[in-house]
Design an enzyme around this catalytic site. Structure first.
Site, PDB file in Angstrom:
ATOM      1  N   MET A  69      44.398  41.883  43.638  1.00 60.42           N
ATOM      2  CA  MET A  69      45.933  41.648  42.817  1.00 60.42           C
ATOM      3  C   MET A  69      46.981  42.680  43.096  1.00 60.42           C
ATOM      4  O   MET A  69      48.224  42.411  43.394  1.00 60.42           O
ATOM      5  CB  MET A  69      45.557  41.405  41.629  1.00 60.42           C
ATOM      6  CG  MET A  69      45.026  39.963  41.347  1.00 60.42           C
ATOM      7  SD  MET A  69      46.021  38.537  41.531  1.00 60.42           S
ATOM      8  CE  MET A  69      47.037  38.802  40.403  1.00 60.42           C
TER       9      MET A  69
ATOM     10  N   ASP B 122      34.146  42.171  32.523  1.00 56.31           N
ATOM     11  CA  ASP B 122      33.896  42.241  34.107  1.00 56.31           C
ATOM     12  C   ASP B 122      33.223  43.800  34.232  1.00 56.31           C
ATOM     13  O   ASP B 122      33.789  44.515  35.108  1.00 56.31           O
ATOM     14  CB  ASP B 122      35.188  42.309  34.998  1.00 56.31           C
ATOM     15  CG  ASP B 122      34.996  42.627  36.418  1.00 56.31           C
ATOM     16  OD1 ASP B 122      34.084  41.991  36.927  1.00 56.31           O
ATOM     17  OD2 ASP B 122      35.862  42.827  36.973  1.00 56.31           O
TER      18      ASP B 122
END
Length: 420
Positions: free
Chosen positions: A28, A138
């Site tokens: 990203m 995560d």
């Protein structure tokens, strides 16, 4: 952590943070090393211009709001953000050290006692996050930085509220790292519980101690298949024997069968104490071990100096041959072997000041080396490394200079001394 120079297209500043270099990148965006107005280092994350749209801005804004609520001594602190900027950015505490993945790849797995200490530190940090009603979702070796003051957890970009349908991802979309992902998370089950972070921590500790993950395969799809298969047991080969029971419990397929993070901390303490250490001692050893193994990235070598050209190789213009003048005022003239000069009168002496302790001059009132009482305190003796300048001021030196002048007067002009 390796820092590379900024690219020509990179911004020079974002908000109040000056950007100094690149420290990482992801799908990203790019992560820069920044510095606040007060000199505080920061990791500044910027969304790539190619993915900046209304959806990414909304998700980024949600991520910022989540990060504002996360705190703890083992969590990289939130420093600032702007989701509405032309290039949306957020800044967090900069941790100067390698991530766990890079450390293990470079220096090998950690000893079991240090792995247990790491487990206790991370489990306690995640437990504090869970009490704030959040999950990491995560956790992986790349998101654990081994700083000079101990490990810290970073990148809560996928954090979500526990026991809630609120999500930062689209429906039926699974986002995370497959090799550290819990089976229920990989299967897309909702809502998720704190057990997903327990499983991920077990995968991290297995990697730290054995150098591999519970399930590994050639493609992410094959990894997803192994993770979600209840009959596929995790690979615990090469794991230290004293950690196998704990790793087995943390990596069990059913979420309800995994221990709580508080229990993980207690079991990690038991492993440490079985080695004859206290948990605080093991923590210090972990930090010392990772700091000692980590070698800072060397700066780029300085450019080589231009090659020196010998004087003889330089182009010259023919000129009449002359003899090089002999310096007399800026160098010390060694005492030549000459007959002693005749005694001088007071009018021939070049100076009237009393000699200092560095200038031992024969005096007619006493034996050699003895001097008359000065009218003012003697100066301090010169530094041993400072060359003596006695001959420059003596009559003998001046007579020697006169003889040298006479010898070279016929062949070259004489350059007067600056001090004579």
């Amino acid at each position: 952590m390796q820092i590379t120079p900024l690219n020509p297209e990179d911004p020079l500043s974002l908000g109040d943070f000056e950007l100094l270099g690149r420290i990482g990148q992801g799908g990203m965006g790019q992560v820069f090393l920044g510095e606040s107005l007060g000199g505080e280092p920061a990791a500044v994350k910027v969304i790539k211009p190619s993915v900046v749209d209304s959806a990414s801005r909304k998700r980024f804004a949600q991520e910022i709001e989540v990060l504002k609520t996360i705190w703890g001594p083992r969590i990289a602190a939130f420093l600032g953000a702007d989701a509405e900027a032309e290039q949306p950015w957020l800044a967090t505490e900069y941790v100067a050290g390698p991530d766990l993945a890079r450390h293990v790849e470079k220096d090998g797995p950690l000893p079991s006692v240090l792995t247990a200490a790491l487990g206790a530190i991370l489990a306690e940090a995640l437990s504090a996050v869970h009490t704030q009603g959040l999950l990491h979702r995560d956790l992986k070796p790349a998101n654990i930085l081994l700083g000079p003051n101990g490990p810290k957890i970073i990148d809560f970009g996928l954090a979500a509220f526990a026991e809630s349908s609120v999500s930062l991802t689209a429906p039926n979309q699974v986002v995370g790292t497959p090799v550290c992902m819990a089976p229920e998370q990989a299967a897309g089950e909702k809502p998720l519980t704190p057990a997903v972070d327990v499983y991920a921590l077990g995968a991290v500790l297995l990697f730290a101690a054995a150098g591999h993950y519970p399930h590994q395969a050639a493609t992410p799809y094959m990894v997803f298949h192994l993770v979600t298969d209840p009959d596929a047991a995790p690979d615990l080969s090469d794991a230290p024997a004293d950690l196998v029971p704990l790793l087995t419990a943390m990596l069990t397929h059913r979420a309800q069968d995994r221990p709580s993070l508080v229990e993980v901390v207690q079991r990690c303490r038991s492993v440490v104490e079985a080695h004859g250490l206290k948990i605080a001692q093991a923590r210090r050893r972990l930090t010392a071990h990772t700091a000692r193994q980590h070698t800072p990235v060397a700066p780029p070598p300085a450019p080589a100096p231009p090659p020196t050209v010998p004087f003889a190789d330089l182009p010259t213009t023919p000129a009449p041959a002359v003899h090089e003048p002999v310096p007399t005022a800026d160098v010390e003239v060694p005492t030549p072997t000459l007959p002693a000069p005749p005694a001088t009168t007071a009018t021939e002496r070049p100076e009237t000041r009393p000699p200092t302790t560095a200038e031992h001059v024969d005096s007619p009132e006493g034996p050699p080396g003895q001097r008359s009482a000065p009218s003012r305190p003697p100066k301090s003796p010169p530094h041993p490394a400072e060359p003596s300048r006695t001959l420059r001021h003596s009559v003998q030196a001046r007579r020697t200079a006169e003889r040298i002048r006479a010898a070279y007067a016929a062949g070259a002009p004489f350059v007067p001394s600056r001090t004579a």
